[in-house]
Design a protein around this motif. Structure first.
Motif, short mmCIF file in Angstrom:
data_model
loop_
_atom_site.label_atom_id
_atom_site.label_comp_id
_atom_site.label_asym_id
_atom_site.label_seq_id
_atom_site.Cartn_x
_atom_site.Cartn_y
_atom_site.Cartn_z
N TYR A 37 5.91 2.18 7.91
CA TYR A 37 4.86 2.00 6.90
C TYR A 37 4.53 0.53 6.62
O TYR A 37 3.60 0.26 5.86
N ARG A 81 3.82 8.93 2.88
CA ARG A 81 2.61 8.81 3.70
C ARG A 81 1.35 8.90 2.86
O ARG A 81 0.39 8.17 3.08
N ASP A 263 6.51 17.11 11.14
CA ASP A 263 5.72 15.91 10.84
C ASP A 263 6.47 14.98 9.88
O ASP A 263 6.41 13.75 10.03
N GLN A 267 7.57 11.17 10.59
CA GLN A 267 7.00 10.14 9.72
C GLN A 267 8.01 9.58 8.72
O GLN A 267 7.66 8.74 7.89
N ASP A 269 9.19 10.89 6.17
CA ASP A 269 8.70 11.19 4.82
C ASP A 269 9.78 12.01 4.12
O ASP A 269 9.72 13.24 4.05
#
Length: 308
Positions: A37, A81, A263, A267, A269
């Motif tokens: 990020y 995200r 996902d 990511q 997350d």
């Protein structure tokens, strides 16, 4: 009945805590979210500010304690995200998984009851042998192979079906068929075995002696008593569908909880991943409770053991 449910609830607390603990610490092994990020040129100050803003600068034990305190207040944190509440993202994705699993189990149960009952009516007949062979084959084929072959044959080669999406009935065919085959094969075998035993029971002979029609004997008397073992297996399979739709949802781009988990891992997350796993575990817990309740309603012996 309430005693059975209380025992089931108490026995599920520790596994639920283990799942929450495991996913919290294992998620951190995927790496530092700042690497995804923040730009490659991020300074140490930028990384420290990112960690502090997202609560990642504390020791893991402290982070876990804060997370449990948040969950107790139904606060699952924010997505790294999207900066939106993680719980909302999970609740948006979960209905798609429930719909997929629900239609799959409905078709599997109805088909298995019909095929398994017909096979049990004539043991060792051609119908029985064909049904046994096909169900054994279906029960042993892995989901990912069915999904890949389905895409290759019906989507790429023939062009009959889409490879992803949820709009239109055609988009449901490949995901449902992929998830359907294995539960259908298992349930056919279970229903067939239970029906063979039920059809040889004395009460069936009495019903036939009284002139009851064959469909009434099979579906009105024998199936009622064969339902308990089939229901238990169907419940376990339904749990497996909710828990194991990750591969199928990823292959077909199905916007459900399984794809959301994948996902979220990619990511990093953490909040969304933790919320997704926790909600899935709670759904499995509730489904197991429902199966136990239905089993107790169908089998008086279960109620007697629970009351003892």
């Amino acid at each position: 009945m309430m005693t059975l449910l209380r025992r089931r609830a108490v026995s599920s607390v520790i596994p639920l805590l283990v799942v929450v603990l495991g996913v919290f610490f294992l998620a951190r092994l995927t790496g530092d979210p700042a690497n995804l990020y923040l730009p490659l040129s991020a300074t140490p100050e930028m990384r420290a500010e990112f960690a502090a803003r997202n609560g990642l600068d504390e020791p893991l034990v402290t982070q876990f304690g804060d997370y449990l305190a948040q969950v107790a207040h139904l606060d699952f944190g924010e997505s790294l995200r999207t900066a939106q509440p993680a719980g909302e993202a999970v609740l948006r994705a979960f209905p798609a998984t429930l719909q997929l699993a629900g239609w799959t189990m409905l078709l599997a149960v109805v088909g298995a009851v019909v095929i398994g009952s017909l096979a049990a009516c004539r043991p060792n007949s051609a119908t029985d042998r064909i049904a046994s062979f096909l169900s054994s084959t279906a029960a042993s084929v892995p989901d990912f192979w069915i999904a890949i072959m389905g895409v290759l044959v019906f989507a790429v080669t023939l062009g009959w079906l889409p490879t992803s999406g949820t709009s239109g009935a055609a988009a449901w065919v490949l995901p449902v068929a992929t998830l359907l085959i294995r539960p259908f094969g298992v349930l056919v075998q279970v229903v067939r075995g239970a029906m063979v035993s039920a059809l040889s029971a004395p009460y069936v002979k009495v019903a036939r002696g009284k002139g009851a029609s064959e469909p009434r004997v099979v579906f009105g008397h024998a199936l009622r008593n064969a339902a308990a073992p089939a229901l238990t297996v169907a419940g376990d399979l339904a749990v497996g569908l909710v828990n194991g739709a990750v591969v199928v949802e990823t292959i077909f781009g199905w916007p459900g909880i399984g794809k959301l988990m994948i996902d979220s891992v990619l990511q990093r997350d953490f909040a969304v991943l933790q919320a997704a796993v926790l909600l899935t575990a709670l759904a499995i817990f509730a489904l197991n409770m429902l199966v136990d309740l239905l089993h107790a309603l169908l089998d008086p012996r279960v109620r007697q053991r629970a009351a003892a």
